[in-house]
Design an enzyme around this catalytic site. Structure first.
Site, PDB file in Angstrom:
ATOM      1  N   GLY A  16       0.813  -1.211   0.000  1.00  0.00           N
ATOM      2  CA  GLY A  16       0.000   0.000   0.000  1.00  0.00           C
ATOM      3  C   GLY A  16       0.849   1.264   0.000  1.00  0.00           C
ATOM      4  CB  VAL A  76      -6.273  -4.466   4.455  1.00  0.00           C
ATOM      5  CG1 VAL A  76      -6.155  -2.994   4.778  1.00  0.00           C
ATOM      6  CG2 VAL A  76      -7.668  -4.787   3.902  1.00  0.00           C
ATOM      7  CB  SER A 130       1.185  -9.185 -10.767  1.00  0.00           C
ATOM      8  OG  SER A 130       2.325 -10.033 -10.748  1.00  0.00           O
ATOM      9  CE  LYS A 184      -1.458 -10.611  -8.572  1.00  0.00           C
ATOM     10  NZ  LYS A 184      -1.261 -11.401  -7.384  1.00  0.00           N
ATOM     11  CG  HIS A 187      -0.295 -13.346 -12.706  1.00  0.00           C
ATOM     12  ND1 HIS A 187       0.347 -13.404 -11.467  1.00  0.00           N
ATOM     13  CD2 HIS A 187       0.555 -12.662 -13.512  1.00  0.00           C
ATOM     14  CE1 HIS A 187       1.515 -12.803 -11.553  1.00  0.00           C
ATOM     15  NE2 HIS A 187       1.667 -12.341 -12.774  1.00  0.00           N
ATOM     16  CG  ASN A 188      -0.808 -14.888  -7.945  1.00  0.00           C
ATOM     17  OD1 ASN A 188      -0.512 -14.038  -8.787  1.00  0.00           O
ATOM     18  ND2 ASN A 188      -0.953 -14.582  -6.674  1.00  0.00           N
ATOM     19  CD  GLU A 191       4.113 -15.634  -8.851  1.00  0.00           C
ATOM     20  OE1 GLU A 191       4.358 -15.769  -7.632  1.00  0.00           O
ATOM     21  OE2 GLU A 191       3.527 -14.640  -9.315  1.00  0.00           O
TER      22      GLU A 191
END
Length: 474
Positions: A16, A76, A130, A184, A187-188, A191
């Site tokens: 953040g 968070v 990412s 996402k 995507h992970n 990965e």
């Protein structure tokens, strides 16, 4: 008149904080807020010179410092903490304002939150980000979901702070409600698979070819100059070249061999099972981490018999490069198939080629061959698999002999290669004219009367296994 912030960030841990700094560095006044005001003060005191920060001590001050429509970014932990922040801020917002969740939320939670806030006139934008802490600061790959209307107000800011490749922002509107967090998640998952394949390549070169970490680092540096060029290959060479200061040993030799995970890989596999999409490479990567972390089980099994690895020829090095590239194609093919399946299931209309475009920079899986993936989907947006694209089909054709030698050699030497072998099995399964699933259907019909279909006529059938074994129409 008091200056208002164009956007606000609440939750000033590393991601953040760096995202807020990125926004400020690009000339966007940014409101900053944290549950503990001390962290907000620290940010402004240390980095206030980078741009305009409007620190807020309370939720009310934070919301009041934002221009309309208010753009409030939550950074968070996923789950309960995210819901708590939404419950705190939503009552303070007005119709047309938006809450942007930049964490690794489960897409189903994002869909729930988006619907609930939409009923209150608020936009909720589940956004995959990412690139880690460095990406958040210098330019990540950004995957926002939510309504098209919300992207009109939010998109220009996100595109501005995202990574750029050939002048193109690594950010685009993915699709409605949970589409951004779904992409996402996948995507992970990719990965996970990519990292597992690289680790297996290292293990083969170390135990199979007898190379030392520094030598393998040089091999990876060479690979990074070619078609395998990617962020993960680059950092792998750095890790392997690093020497532990305390012992003088290769760094990789002093690190405990128990890999951890935060859950997005598991989610990818779980959702793939729900969608009926085979992502065997991603699943093997997740299970490989789980196996590595089960110290008690591994200790109990340490005495199991197996072959003693012996040094292989230098040819193995070239073969491993070929196997790594072919297996990588399979991993990405499986991931993109899952994105297509999710898009169809939830009516998201995700552009697969656009996902390849925004993954070319900023994100962890950025790689040279994403340009090839983009080209494949530009040529055929409905491409059923990357493996049937002419370019990738030719690449696998040229690699498959080496790929098979690597899997056979690893098996003979007792070196586990679940990523390489499952990728090869998937490839062989796709290209097979007949699969043994016909026998499985026969078994299912025998013990459960689950029926089967025939190759020569329409309909479902059942054999009277307990009677005269005649065939009846189901």
């Amino acid at each position: 008149m008091t200056e208002l912030a164009r956007i606000g960030v609440t939750g000033l841990a590393v991601m953040g904080r760096n995202l807020a700094r990125n926004l400020a560095r690009h000339g966007h006044p940014v409101a900053v807020h944290n549950r503990s005001y001390g962290r907000t003060k620290e940010l402004v005191e240390e980095f206030g010179h980078e741009g305009t920060f409007l620190p807020a001590e309370t939720a009310e001050q934070f919301v009041a410092s934002l221009e309309r429509p208010r753009r409030l970014v939550i950074m968070v932990k996923a789950g309960g903490p995210t819901d708590a922040v939404i419950d705190e801020f939503a009552p303070l917002l007005e119709p047309g304002d938006m809450i942007v969740d930049g964490g690794n939320a489960h897409f189903a939670d994002t869909r729930r939150r988006e619907q609930a806030l939409r009923e209150r006139g608020l936009h909720f934008v589940g956004t995959g980000i990412s690139g880690g802490e460095e990406g958040a600061l210098h330019g990540p790959s950004i995957m926002p979901g939510g309504s098209a209307e919300s992207y009109e107000a939010l998109g220009p800011l996100l595109e501005d702070i995202s990574a750029k490749v050939d002048g193109t922002p690594c950010c685009t509107h993915v699709g409605p409600d949970g589409a951004g967090h779904f992409v996402k998640m996948v995507h992970n998952g990719i990965e996970y698979a990519d990292m597992q394949l690289i680790a297996e390549a290292y293990d083969l070169l170390r135990r199979g070819a007898g190379r030392q970490p520094a030598e393998i680092a040089d091999i990876f540096r060479g690979w990074n100059e070619g078609r395998l060029g990617s962020y993960l290959i680059e950092i792998t060479s750095e890790v392997l070249a690093h020497t532990d200061a305390a012992t003088g040993k290769p760094f990789v030799d002093v690190v405990l061999d128990q890999a951890e995970q935060k859950g997005t890989g598991r989610w990818t596999v779980q959702i793939a099972l729900d969608l009926g999409v085979p992502v065997s490479g991603i699943a093997e990567a997740v299970f490989a981490r789980s196996l590595s972390g089960d110290a008690d089980l591994r200790s109990a099994a340490r005495g199991l018999p197996g072959p003693v690895p012996t040094g292989a020829s230098d040819v193995l090095v070239d073969d491993v490069e070929q196997a790594l590239y072919a297996s990588k194609i399979v991993a990405y093919a499986q991931g993109f198939n899952q994105i297509q399946a999710g898009s169809a299931e939830y009516n998201w209309n995700i552009d697969a080629g656009a996902m390849a475009t925004i993954w070319r920079g900023g994100c962890i899986i950025r790689a040279k061959f994403l340009d090839r993936i983009k080209a494949a989907y530009d040529g055929d947006p409905g491409l059923p698999s990357l493996l049937v694209d002419d370019h990738f089909q030719e690449a696998v054709r040229g690699a498959q002999d080496a790929w098979r030698r690597v899997v056979a050699t690893a098996t003979t030497m007792g070196i586990p290669v679940p990523g390489f072998s499952s990728a090869l099995a998937y490839y062989d399964g796709l290209r097979a004219e007949r699969l043994p699933a016909a026998l499985v259907q026969g078994q299912r019909d025998f013990f459960g009367a689950h029926t089967y279909r025939r190759v020569d006529r329409e309909g479902s059938f059942h054999v009277l296994w307990g009677g005269d074994r005649g065939e009846v129409t189901a």
